[in-house]
Design an enzyme around this catalytic site. Structure first.
Site, mmCIF file in Angstrom:
data_model
loop_
_atom_site.group_PDB
_atom_site.id
_atom_site.type_symbol
_atom_site.label_atom_id
_atom_site.label_comp_id
_atom_site.label_asym_id
_atom_site.label_seq_id
_atom_site.Cartn_x
_atom_site.Cartn_y
_atom_site.Cartn_z
ATOM 1 N N VAL A 56 -0.590 2.700 -3.592
ATOM 2 C CA VAL A 56 -1.508 3.632 -2.879
ATOM 3 C C VAL A 56 -1.645 5.150 -3.316
ATOM 4 O O VAL A 56 -2.624 5.578 -3.455
ATOM 5 C CB VAL A 56 -1.059 3.457 -1.326
ATOM 6 C CG1 VAL A 56 -2.116 4.250 -0.562
ATOM 7 C CG2 VAL A 56 -0.801 2.053 -0.806
ATOM 8 N N ASP A 57 -0.559 5.590 -3.470
ATOM 9 C CA ASP A 57 -0.682 6.991 -4.094
ATOM 10 C C ASP A 57 -1.353 7.047 -5.594
ATOM 11 O O ASP A 57 -2.235 7.826 -5.820
ATOM 12 C CB ASP A 57 0.917 7.565 -4.407
ATOM 13 C CG ASP A 57 1.479 7.974 -3.325
ATOM 14 O OD1 ASP A 57 0.876 8.916 -2.625
ATOM 15 O OD2 ASP A 57 2.781 7.669 -3.176
#
Lengths: 405, 405
Positions: free
Chosen positions: A168-169
């Site tokens: 996600v980062d």
């Protein structure tokens, strides 16, 4: 080497991962990035294994190579003034504090666009600048949990499992780079300031577009399918071999027959249980057993070559070190030296694509904490006396010896 | 609504997933996208659940809303001429055939840049245009296998497991959008044509930057850690509750104490076995048991609220439908109507971020196969007789009734 973003300047108030990854792409594409850190430095400096030097950990190197570092205490008025001069110098501001923090520091969008008309200002946060969850702290795995991502991987009915890297980062960082650069690409004379509000939760859902999209569009429920593809074809799956596992993608009838031919098991193609796609699904377990029996004759890497030679899509399961050792990647120019004098073997990723025949990159190593404070303040027009007064130390005191501070 | 890419034109020869996702972002940001399809149409038209209309499946809708569709048989000379006129009309070409196919169709970069100086031409493929694997077919799971991704998720020692959605396609698509737009953003007068060569394998490795990077830089071996974070803190993990699972991110001493307070188990904070970070790691199994026992008092959603209220990062594990139902997302403007007359409830994702206070989007529904063939050929300057002669049917014959073909 084509570096399309040369001439653009970015002031980067972000730390840890999604923000620095956003500016990593901008930096590798040629933008000049000044990273503003507190006296303690980005937490990532001390992550990810043995450091090359104080605060120069491998995780930090990986996403900060090519940037310059300026140390500012953004709670001090004189340092806030420097930060505002950096905004005036820049085309782009990136920050990933919790919502409200930049306002308290006098560096919010409204202030920055007054300082620098036309500024592109990107805020990255867990949940965005609006909505009831906006103040909540977020880390990658929490967003994986809340977004539905942990209910996608694994066998049907298995307990929630995260994607084993901070995907996600990573995706959020790239989405931010895209959002920023698409504003920079605007046509026409009128270049208004623009505020980009990017949330990890939003990014996670958009990243799952190909499964969340059909739900949004038509209520199609996403589900766990283990390693079996959406085709539900038993020969589109991952299998053990004599050594290592292999993923095979044989769905169509001709692909199934090519698979049988490669396995030297043409009897399977003639077997009434496996005569068409529907029958193969009905007798999936039996077919899988037969395929595994046949695959025991060679290693996964050998099968990869044999199957591809016969037009069957297949790839051996590798670890990251094995993947990076693929001879093929020598042709792809994917990495560059990290530029550390003491560790000439250390490398970092470039952009991930060839543009104009080469991958872009940087000639500058990752910065020591505050390595460029004096240099950058001088570029902003401060004289040596002012710099000493602001930084509290004589010009040239900090890290003048490259990667040996 | 800010649509920074308005005025840009994209001709999209891509199909299935990574290519259409690349042009999805460009389209939602305001670029005009003409999708060129064969008479059979993009395979995705028949994927992902019950279709809204012939060839209008939910998976197709999800990534093609806002584009126009032109049907061309690129093996026919007259249709190749139309394709070349489209290139002359466009600023950007995107394709994801296997290496060599566009050359055989007379639509390779060298030809296109002669037709349209300044063109940005992006090829997306499994392994790229160079290197020994360039001819190999690729699907998402094969790239997940070969890149090391399947050896990252799951418990230590578990068999390879894919990320349960086509994350490589998705990331590759976004990386392509970024690559394209960063070329469009170049400063200065000289806007040379540019070729972008983007490979799914390269993109997969770059996507794992935060774990593959430390290996590249310093030989740090990536490993599977299940749901335990890199901190190895036993209170940064996913736990069952009275109903559903929850991920908690309590690493620092103050976070651990806040967790104990919220659990109403301050005895744990005072327990000698859990007195500091190192001891908590040593007694991880015992601590996990205690936390699970305490969490049995409430549901995951209740704990999410309580923990966040006390400053402990936490998120309940949700499915995608549950995630999309979060009240918070009402404030994020993440989706828009798909614009299908017969299915007004159908929605699609926008860009995933707010820019200028809103998410960009489109007013145009996903196209029926060839819906815009006549319209686009007319825009290219063909007269009705020529159009009839090229398409083999009278002007206006195809799909003139919106989503009721």
């Amino acid at each position: 080497m084509s570096r399309p973003l040369e001439g653009y300047r970015v002031v980067d108030f972000s730390h840890v991962l999604a923000g620095p990854i956003a500016t990593h792409y901008l930096c590798m594409q040629g933008a000049e990035v000044v990273k503003v850190e507190s006296g303690k430095g980005d937490t990532m400096r001390n992550y990810g294994g043995e450091a090359f030097a104080d605060g120069m950990g491998p995780s930090f190197i990986s996403v900060n190579t090519g940037k310059r570092s300026v140390v500012l205490d953004l709670k001090r008025a004189s340092h806030q003034t420097v930060a505002r001069k950096l905004v005036a110098w820049a085309d782009v501001v990136v920050e990933n504090f919790r919502p409200g923090v930049m306002q308290r520091l006098g560096l919010d969008f409204a202030t920055c666009k007054a300082i620098k008309p036309g500024i592109v200002y990107c805020s990255i946060s867990g949940f965005g600048q609006s909505g009831p969850l906006r103040e909540n702290p977020a880390i990658d795995q929490i967003i994986q949990s809340m977004s539905g991502m942990m209910e996608l991987s694994g066998e049907p009915g298995s307990t929630p499992m995260r994607v084993g890297f901070p995907v996600v980062d990573t995706f959020t960082g790239l989405l931010a780079s895209f959002a920023i650069v698409s504003v920079l690409a605007r046509r026409g004379e009128k270049k208004e300031s623009q505020y980009i509000d990017l949330a990890m939760l939003d990014a996670a859902l958009v990243m799952m577009m190909s499964v969340a999209g059909p739900y949004l569009a038509a209520g199609v429920e996403p589900r766990k399918t283990g390693n079996v593809g959406y085709s539900k074809s038993p020969t589109a799956d991952t299998f053990p071999t004599a050594e290592g596992d292999i993923t095979i993608g044989a769905v169509r009838q001709d692909q199934f027959e090519a698979l049988c031919r490669t396995l030297e098991r043409m009897d399977l193609a003639q077997d009434a249980r496996f005569a068409d796609r529907k029958l193969r699904q009905q007798n999936a377990a039996a077919l899988r057993d037969e395929v595994i029996r046949a695959l025991a004759a060679h290693t996964a890497v050998e099968w990869e070559q044999r199957l591809n030679a016969n037009g069957v899509a297949a790839g051996a399961v590798r670890t990251i070190p094995q993947a990076l050792a693929l001879e093929h990647l020598q042709h792809r120019n994917l990495t560059q030296p990290a530029g550390l004098h003491d560790s000439p073997q250390a490398r970092v990723f470039r952009t991930g694509f060839l543009s104009g025949g080469a991958q872009a990159g940087t000639g500058r190593p990752a910065p020591h904490l505050g390595e460029h404070s004096h240099e950058v303040l001088a570029e902003l027009g401060y004289d040596p006396g002012q710099i000493e007064s602001i930084l509290g130390e004589p010009a040239g005191a900090l890290h003048q010896e490259g990667d040996k501070p």
